[in-house]
Write a protein that holds these residues in place. Structure first.
Motif, PDB file in Angstrom:
ATOM      1  N   VAL A   1      27.139  14.696  84.294  1.00  0.00           N
ATOM      2  CA  VAL A   1      28.006  14.066  85.289  1.00  0.00           C
ATOM      3  C   VAL A   1      29.393  13.834  84.696  1.00  0.00           C
ATOM      4  CG1 VAL A   1      28.390  11.940  86.622  1.00  0.00           C
ATOM      5  CG2 VAL A   1      26.148  13.033  86.639  1.00  0.00           C
ATOM      6  N   LEU A   2      29.464  13.399  83.446  1.00  0.00           N
ATOM      7  CA  LEU A   2      30.743  13.211  82.777  1.00  0.00           C
ATOM      8  C   LEU A   2      31.499  14.533  82.686  1.00  0.00           C
ATOM      9  CD1 LEU A   2      32.588  11.213  81.303  1.00  0.00           C
ATOM     10  CD2 LEU A   2      31.366  11.780  79.204  1.00  0.00           C
ATOM     11  N   PHE A   3      30.786  15.602  82.368  1.00  0.00           N
ATOM     12  CA  PHE A   3      31.402  16.927  82.331  1.00  0.00           C
ATOM     13  C   PHE A   3      31.969  17.307  83.692  1.00  0.00           C
ATOM     14  CE2 PHE A   3      30.780  21.417  83.388  1.00  0.00           C
ATOM     15  CZ  PHE A   3      31.671  22.000  82.497  1.00  0.00           C
ATOM     16  N   LEU A   4      31.219  17.084  84.754  1.00  0.00           N
ATOM     17  CA  LEU A   4      31.694  17.427  86.090  1.00  0.00           C
ATOM     18  C   LEU A   4      32.941  16.630  86.470  1.00  0.00           C
ATOM     19  CD1 LEU A   4      28.404  17.784  88.159  1.00  0.00           C
ATOM     20  CD2 LEU A   4      29.922  19.590  87.341  1.00  0.00           C
ATOM     21  N   ILE A   5      32.963  15.347  86.118  1.00  0.00           N
ATOM     22  CA  ILE A   5      34.119  14.507  86.427  1.00  0.00           C
ATOM     23  C   ILE A   5      35.348  14.997  85.672  1.00  0.00           C
ATOM     24  CG2 ILE A   5      35.094  12.184  86.147  1.00  0.00           C
ATOM     25  CD1 ILE A   5      32.220  11.131  86.718  1.00  0.00           C
ATOM     26  N   LEU A   6      35.193  15.275  84.376  1.00  0.00           N
ATOM     27  CA  LEU A   6      36.321  15.759  83.581  1.00  0.00           C
ATOM     28  C   LEU A   6      36.795  17.137  84.064  1.00  0.00           C
ATOM     29  CD1 LEU A   6      35.272  14.629  80.005  1.00  0.00           C
ATOM     30  CD2 LEU A   6      37.042  13.643  81.479  1.00  0.00           C
ATOM     31  N   PHE A   7      35.866  17.975  84.477  1.00  0.00           N
ATOM     32  CA  PHE A   7      36.225  19.289  85.015  1.00  0.00           C
ATOM     33  C   PHE A   7      37.045  19.146  86.292  1.00  0.00           C
ATOM     34  CE2 PHE A   7      35.236  23.019  87.663  1.00  0.00           C
ATOM     35  CZ  PHE A   7      35.751  24.016  86.841  1.00  0.00           C
ATOM     36  N   ALA A   8      36.614  18.244  87.176  1.00  0.00           N
ATOM     37  CA  ALA A   8      37.342  18.025  88.425  1.00  0.00           C
ATOM     38  C   ALA A   8      38.747  17.485  88.142  1.00  0.00           C
ATOM     39  CB  ALA A   8      36.574  17.064  89.328  1.00  0.00           C
ATOM     40  N   ILE A   9      38.866  16.562  87.195  1.00  0.00           N
ATOM     41  CA  ILE A   9      40.173  16.017  86.833  1.00  0.00           C
ATOM     42  C   ILE A   9      41.066  17.121  86.277  1.00  0.00           C
ATOM     43  CG2 ILE A   9      41.364  14.488  85.210  1.00  0.00           C
ATOM     44  CD1 ILE A   9      38.990  12.538  85.566  1.00  0.00           C
ATOM     45  N   ALA A  10      40.518  17.993  85.452  1.00  0.00           N
ATOM     46  CA  ALA A  10      41.301  19.087  84.886  1.00  0.00           C
ATOM     47  C   ALA A  10      41.772  20.049  85.975  1.00  0.00           C
ATOM     48  CB  ALA A  10      40.471  19.831  83.839  1.00  0.00           C
ATOM     49  N   MET A  11      40.925  20.317  86.951  1.00  0.00           N
ATOM     50  CA  MET A  11      41.317  21.219  88.037  1.00  0.00           C
ATOM     51  C   MET A  11      42.412  20.592  88.899  1.00  0.00           C
ATOM     52  SD  MET A  11      39.784  24.115  87.857  1.00  0.00           S
ATOM     53  CE  MET A  11      40.091  23.964  86.115  1.00  0.00           C
ATOM     54  N   VAL A  12      42.314  19.293  89.169  1.00  0.00           N
ATOM     55  CA  VAL A  12      43.350  18.609  89.952  1.00  0.00           C
ATOM     56  C   VAL A  12      44.659  18.601  89.173  1.00  0.00           C
ATOM     57  CG1 VAL A  12      44.056  16.372  90.889  1.00  0.00           C
ATOM     58  CG2 VAL A  12      41.746  17.224  91.304  1.00  0.00           C
ATOM     59  N   ALA A  13      44.602  18.316  87.885  1.00  0.00           N
ATOM     60  CA  ALA A  13      45.812  18.299  87.063  1.00  0.00           C
ATOM     61  C   ALA A  13      46.451  19.678  87.024  1.00  0.00           C
ATOM     62  CB  ALA A  13      45.478  17.825  85.652  1.00  0.00           C
ATOM     63  N   ARG A  14      45.648  20.692  86.956  1.00  0.00           N
ATOM     64  CA  ARG A  14      46.179  22.068  86.941  1.00  0.00           C
ATOM     65  C   ARG A  14      46.841  22.402  88.279  1.00  0.00           C
ATOM     66  NH1 ARG A  14      45.212  26.831  83.889  1.00  0.00           N
ATOM     67  NH2 ARG A  14      45.321  28.702  85.182  1.00  0.00           N
ATOM     68  N   ALA A  15      46.239  21.974  89.376  1.00  0.00           N
ATOM     69  CA  ALA A  15      46.801  22.235  90.701  1.00  0.00           C
ATOM     70  C   ALA A  15      48.106  21.464  90.899  1.00  0.00           C
ATOM     71  CB  ALA A  15      45.798  21.863  91.778  1.00  0.00           C
ATOM     72  N   VAL A  16      48.179  20.232  90.359  1.00  0.00           N
ATOM     73  CA  VAL A  16      49.387  19.437  90.489  1.00  0.00           C
ATOM     74  C   VAL A  16      50.542  20.092  89.730  1.00  0.00           C
ATOM     75  CG1 VAL A  16      50.431  17.227  89.805  1.00  0.00           C
ATOM     76  CG2 VAL A  16      48.209  17.273  90.947  1.00  0.00           C
ATOM     77  N   ARG A  17      50.257  20.746  88.629  1.00  0.00           N
ATOM     78  CA  ARG A  17      51.293  21.415  87.852  1.00  0.00           C
ATOM     79  C   ARG A  17      51.792  22.690  88.520  1.00  0.00           C
ATOM     80  NH1 ARG A  17      48.131  21.009  82.320  1.00  0.00           N
ATOM     81  NH2 ARG A  17      48.341  18.776  81.977  1.00  0.00           N
ATOM     82  N   GLY A  18      51.124  23.113  89.591  1.00  0.00           N
ATOM     83  CA  GLY A  18      51.563  24.301  90.306  1.00  0.00           C
ATOM     84  C   GLY A  18      50.797  25.551  89.965  1.00  0.00           C
ATOM     85  N   LYS A  19      49.841  25.453  89.078  1.00  0.00           N
ATOM     86  CA  LYS A  19      49.015  26.621  88.739  1.00  0.00           C
ATOM     87  C   LYS A  19      47.786  26.616  89.639  1.00  0.00           C
ATOM     88  CE  LYS A  19      50.418  26.401  83.915  1.00  0.00           C
ATOM     89  NZ  LYS A  19      49.968  26.214  82.548  1.00  0.00           N
ATOM     90  N   PRO A  20      47.351  27.766  90.092  1.00  0.00           N
ATOM     91  CA  PRO A  20      46.150  27.794  90.940  1.00  0.00           C
ATOM     92  C   PRO A  20      44.901  27.458  90.121  1.00  0.00           C
ATOM     93  CG  PRO A  20      46.857  30.007  90.437  1.00  0.00           C
ATOM     94  CD  PRO A  20      47.909  29.087  89.894  1.00  0.00           C
ATOM     95  N   PRO A  21      43.939  26.814  90.747  1.00  0.00           N
ATOM     96  CA  PRO A  21      42.671  26.546  90.043  1.00  0.00           C
ATOM     97  C   PRO A  21      42.000  27.865  89.671  1.00  0.00           C
ATOM     98  CG  PRO A  21      42.757  25.354  92.130  1.00  0.00           C
ATOM     99  CD  PRO A  21      43.950  26.257  92.068  1.00  0.00           C
ATOM    100  N   LEU A  22      41.125  27.797  88.724  1.00  0.00           N
ATOM    101  CA  LEU A  22      40.455  29.010  88.250  1.00  0.00           C
ATOM    102  C   LEU A  22      40.001  29.804  89.431  1.00  0.00           C
ATOM    103  CD1 LEU A  22      38.281  27.499  85.426  1.00  0.00           C
ATOM    104  CD2 LEU A  22      40.381  28.755  85.161  1.00  0.00           C
TER     105      LEU A  22
END
Length: 57
Positions: free
Chosen positions: A36-57
Motif C-alpha cells: 500500500v505504501l508503494f502504491l501511494i508513493l507511486f501515485a504521488i510520483a505520477m501526479v508530480a510528474r504530470a504537474v511538471r508537464g511530463k506525461p505519465p508513463l
C-alpha cells in the motif's frame, strides 16, 4: 520497495504452507502495508510528474 513486499509475501506463503501461522500472518501484514505504501508513493510520483508537464508513463 515492491521487492520487499514480494519478499514478505513469499515468506508468508512459505510459512503458511509449513504451518507457522504467526509468522505467516505477520509477514502477510507487513507485505500488505509495504505494498500500500508503494502504491501511494507511486501515485504521488505520477501526479508530480504530470504537474511538471511530463506525461505519465
Amino acid at each position: 520497495m515492491l521487492g520487499w513486499a514480494l519478499t514478505f509475501l513469499v515468506v508468508a506463503l512459505i510459512a503458511g504452507a509449513l504451518g507457522f501461522g504467526g509468522i505467516a500472518g505477520a509477514s502477510a501484514g507487513m507485505a500488505q502495508i509495504i505494498f500500500v505504501l508503494f502504491l501511494i508513493l507511486f501515485a504521488i510520483a505520477m501526479v508530480a510528474r504530470a504537474v511538471r508537464g511530463k506525461p505519465p508513463l
